[in-house]
Design an enzyme around this catalytic site. Structure first.
Site, PDB file in Angstrom:
ATOM      1  N   SER A 142       0.811  -1.210   0.000  1.00  0.00           N
ATOM      2  CA  SER A 142       0.000   0.000   0.000  1.00  0.00           C
ATOM      3  C   SER A 142       0.851   1.270   0.000  1.00  0.00           C
ATOM      4  O   SER A 142       1.535   1.556  -0.974  1.00  0.00           O
ATOM      5  CB  SER A 142      -0.948  -0.046   1.198  1.00  0.00           C
ATOM      6  OG  SER A 142      -1.897   0.988   1.155  1.00  0.00           O
ATOM      7  N   ASP A 188      10.438   5.285  -9.969  1.00  0.00           N
ATOM      8  CA  ASP A 188      10.051   5.821 -11.271  1.00  0.00           C
ATOM      9  C   ASP A 188      10.724   7.160 -11.568  1.00  0.00           C
ATOM     10  O   ASP A 188      11.002   7.484 -12.720  1.00  0.00           O
ATOM     11  CB  ASP A 188       8.535   5.991 -11.351  1.00  0.00           C
ATOM     12  CG  ASP A 188       7.801   4.674 -11.567  1.00  0.00           C
ATOM     13  OD1 ASP A 188       8.472   3.627 -11.617  1.00  0.00           O
ATOM     14  OD2 ASP A 188       6.560   4.688 -11.677  1.00  0.00           O
ATOM     15  N   LYS A 217      -0.614  -4.354  -3.522  1.00  0.00           N
ATOM     16  CA  LYS A 217      -1.935  -3.881  -3.098  1.00  0.00           C
ATOM     17  C   LYS A 217      -2.092  -2.423  -3.501  1.00  0.00           C
ATOM     18  O   LYS A 217      -1.646  -1.526  -2.810  1.00  0.00           O
ATOM     19  CB  LYS A 217      -2.086  -4.052  -1.587  1.00  0.00           C
ATOM     20  CG  LYS A 217      -3.363  -3.409  -1.017  1.00  0.00           C
ATOM     21  CD  LYS A 217      -4.616  -4.019  -1.597  1.00  0.00           C
ATOM     22  CE  LYS A 217      -5.870  -3.547  -0.871  1.00  0.00           C
ATOM     23  NZ  LYS A 217      -6.124  -2.125  -1.009  1.00  0.00           N
TER      24      LYS A 217
END
Length: 436
Positions: A320, A331, A345
């Site tokens: 999460s 990224d 998740k």
């Protein structure tokens, strides 16, 4: 972890011990949707149907005829609340979504634990394991009874006090595991080919989300920061730790950071965004998508507290909010990720009170990484440098947790090596991602 931000709930799973902020958003239905129902139990059935119909992330409702399902369940008669609750759970099962779940008034009240950082129980986060149809440990809370007993992430719970968990729902497991302080529960764990009984005494658990230490090296001091969950205090504690480290001068200067998100099940969405911003000056952090498309985007805002080299450790218990932060840093090429793939998740739940005191957690959206990746069971966050731990190594670290984040911790030792390589090539504006 299941916590709310403006009505949105981020959750790795349903938990034995959790802090939950239930928003007062209430139930909003258009007049044309409400039937003239005479029985209170039937009203609750329709409340649940209406919430799913309006907010559920999948507009196909798992390829189900949702209107026909409403007709089916509203034509039935319910003699009492329990019959209605059974019908609601049956109705929700058609969605095949373990995170959309109904809670009776007692379960809903139990869920509304104050977010003071002090809990009572055994200290594990669990989810339904679809492959085995049993319960799986997402992660134990540091220094909790379960942690100290030796429970580790990815353990399969096969029995609770001798009761088989095959087909058992998370809510039912919660009721069996929860109990008064000082009482014992025996969890039978499947770990590889072994089945082990763990007697655990329930206790009060103090949650301190940020822990730090300095690792002295020939290249300078490395700051180790372990974040165990994204609770209401996490961002402030992280900010204070970073400011303290950045203020160190002379021979005490910190040359780089290792951020440990292993076995961190998540928490507050706004805490994850705030913490990501402490490491990123610019770039997207996370976007939220409901069934209509993108509804919210969080970006960095030029408030980073440091630009020094960073390594982030993740594992199968990182879920999460942990996945939001690690993916944002990966990224944006701000950090190198080391360890094993994350839990997977990327769904957002809204927790809503119902008219009779019961509650509903409904999946209303998913979050995506800056590069547009969905985070699901099949699309987890993958580390740049894979460092596996054997079951024996994980058990050894858990039983001797003073070794976590030291050179006796194989994943930390590798993280330190990679970080010091980055320290040598760090230009102040560019991080070269070196994957070995």
């Amino acid at each position: 972890m299941v916590l709310a931000k403006r009505g949105l709930v981020l959750g790795a799973t349903a938990f034995i011990l959790t802090t939950v902020a239930v928003t007062g958003a209430g139930l909003h239905l258009s007049q044309g949707q409400i039937l003239n129902l005479s029985s209170s139990p039937k009203e609750v059935v329709d409340e649940v149907w209406q919430i799913i119909n309006r907010y559920y992330v999948d507009a196909t409702f798992n390829q189900q005829d949702w209107r026909q399902i409403r007709t089916q369940y509203l034509e039935a008669s319910y003699g009492n609340d329990e019959e209605a609750y059974t019908a609601i759970r049956e109705m929700l099962e058609t969605l095949d979504d373990p995170y959309t779940r109904f809670m009776d008034p007692e379960e809903f009240e139990d869920m509304q634990i104050d977010t003071s950082g002090s809990l009572t129980g055994v200290g594990i986060q669990i989810a339904k394991d679809e492959e085995s149809d049993r319960l799986i440990v997402v992660s134990p809370i540091d220094d909790s009874p379960a942690f100290n007993a030796g429970i580790i992430a990815k353990d399969i719970i096969t029995k609770i006090d001798g009761q088989d968990t095959l087909g058992m729902e998370v809510n039912d497991a919660v009721q069996l595991i929860r109990g008064e302080r000082g009482t014992e529960v025996i969890l039978t764990i499947q770990r590889g080919d072994r089945e082990i009984d763990f007697p655990i005494v329930r206790d009060r658990i103090e949650i301190h989300p940020v822990r730090t230490r300095i690792e002295e090296t020939r290249s300078g001091n490395v700051a180790y920061i372990r974040l165990t969950q994204f609770n209401a205090n996490a961002a402030q504690d992280m900010r204070e730790a970073l400011r303290e480290f950045e203020a160190m001068n002379g021979p005490d200067t910190v040359v780089g950071y290792v951020l440990d998100l292993r076995s961190n099940p998540g928490g507050l969405l706004n805490a994850s965004v705030d913490i990501a911003r402490m490491w990123l000056d610019e770039g997207k952090i996370v976007s939220t998508h409901d069934r209509r498309g993108e509804v919210e985007r969080q970006v960095a805002n030029n408030t980073a507290l440091t630009d020094k080299p960073l390594v982030v450790m993740i594992d199968g218990g990182s879920a999460s909010a942990s996945e939001i932060v690690s993916a944002a840093l990966q990224d944006n090429q701000r950090a190198i990720l080391i360890g094993t793939e994350s839990f997977g998740k990327g769904l957002v739940q809204s927790v809503r009170p119902l008219s009779d005191g019961s509650g509903l957690a409904v999946t209303i959206a998913e979050y995506r990484t800056p590069n547009g990746r969905s985070i699901t069971k099949d699309k987890k966050i993958k580390p740049d440098v894979v460092v596996e731990l054997s079951d024996e190594e994980r058990e050894e670290l858990q039983l001797n947790n003073n070794r976590i984040g030291t050179v006796d911790d194989p994943q930390f030792a590798r993280s330190l090596e990679v970080l010091l390589e980055q320290v040598l090539t760090h230009s102040g504006t560019q991080l070269e991602v070196m994957v070995r």
